[in-house]
Scaffold this active site. Sequence first.
Site, PDB file in Angstrom:
ATOM      1  N   LYS A 256       0.751  -1.137  -0.023  1.00 42.49           N
ATOM      2  CA  LYS A 256      -0.091  -0.066   0.032  1.00 42.49           C
ATOM      3  C   LYS A 256       1.027   1.188  -0.055  1.00 42.49           C
ATOM      4  CE  LYS A 256      -3.705  -1.916   2.970  1.00 42.49           C
ATOM      5  NZ  LYS A 256      -4.667  -1.792   1.985  1.00 42.49           N
ATOM      6  N   ARG A 330     -10.126 -11.516   1.564  1.00 43.18           N
ATOM      7  CA  ARG A 330     -11.413 -12.599   0.822  1.00 43.18           C
ATOM      8  C   ARG A 330     -10.295 -13.899   1.019  1.00 43.18           C
ATOM      9  NH1 ARG A 330     -11.619  -8.865  -4.353  1.00 43.18           N
ATOM     10  NH2 ARG A 330     -11.111  -7.249  -2.530  1.00 43.18           N
TER      11      ARG A 330
HETATM   12 MN    MN Z   1      -5.422  -5.509   2.032  1.00 44.90          MN
END
Ligand code: MN
Length: 480
Positions: A256, A330
Amino acid sequence: MVRVSVDDSGPGACAKPADAVALPRYAGAPASTFCRRRGFLARAGQVVAEPSGDGSVLLNVGLGAAGSATPATFRAAAAAAVRAAGPARTLRLDLALADGPVPPAERARAVTEGALLALYRYDTHRSRKPARTLDELIVAVPQPEAAAAVREAQAVSDGTCLARDLVNAPPGELTPTLFADRARQMAEEYGFSCTVHEGAALAELGLAGLTAVGRGSREAAKYVEIDYAPEGAPAVPVVSLVGKGVTFDSGGLSLKQAREMHTMKSDMGGAAAVVGALASLARLALPVRVRSHLPLTENMPDGAALRTGDVVRHLDGTTTEIVNTDNEGRLVLADVLVHAGRARPDLLIDVATLTSAAAHALGTRTGALFTNDEQLAETVLASADRTGEPLCRLPLAEDERRHLHSATADRANCSYRYGDTTQAALFLQDFVPTGLPWAHLDIAAPAHNDEPSYREVPHGGTGFGVRTLVETLRRVSGGE
Ligand code: MN
Ligand code: MN
């Protein structure tokens, strides 16, 4: 810790003295000259402090128009009163004494919740702690029967504050191991059975997504199961709760940017909400069987981390190609849903800080609900509405499934530019047994409030989900 007591002497009777007293004021009702001179119109949330003859302070708290008051009005009013209480050591909240469209017990519940949730502070790491003056909160209730609502609200508020503490804890102090310790402590305190799976035993469970994501960190992944089966609870329904517990999400190799990584200690907000709900549940002694499943891991870019292009084989035998290692949530949840589903619960609810895309659709204060069951949709939405946690149902739009396509595996964990919240939900749905009522709460945005506090919601961890989960469980356990 603030002591909470109930004053059930009722409207107009001799009431407990306090340093500050919060009085309910509807718009249009006569007000004192003091208030009128200070522009008090009893707008919702407006507060004017007025000295009284006995040395205490009267807090005139606006509720807006009498006809449009809701529980949210009372929560916000109590929160405003708490903030305006200044140096008072004792604060009496007379707000629930205001008659109107909201039933008495609901008013008492909302006032207690609003006050306790607004009083929350996280100052564990401050060397100079802000002075905390309030020792006692006295909640005046319109009738003795409403006292039970105050105690219930306390249990739910404490659970919410526990979840906030977990979200606010620095990620180095809430690694998967330390989170598992905290969960075990909570379980011991309330007499739940708790199993922490780790090392070889965890590998044997075959939770491939959790193991694969966990490989990228020096901190070992853990998987915690906590069961609540109070004596006398009916055999059905059994509710399985799954909470995403990524204690820090750097994105992995799909790292990120610094600005997005800053609040990623909150990526365990789903697991925190489940732990908070369990703590409340025990205090409320709700007669419902709950199994909870907490996959705990970091998502880090270690040398052993998942690569893009890697393929994970899940517990149900299907495979996922890793296209973006930042879509780890997920993956982590997939096998846990299979595992939880194999025990054949009657309802399955997962709570996860899953997709930032949810904030694009709904803003930062509303969670997204996906479900395959109309009755469960109704129950969860009604619970969210009653407790003041905004949730909006989004469709499991089958057309979006095309974006899960992979050239090499059964599916990809890819995120297309649009619709990631839906695609993530469809991804999860693949792992839910057919026919099992399932709800997925994507709380990525509302779990953490990046802005200043508002109403009963503080800056930082919000504990979002606890109130909705507890209320949902209350309803499925037969509560009206
Ligand atoms: Mn993530
Ligand atoms: Mn994440």
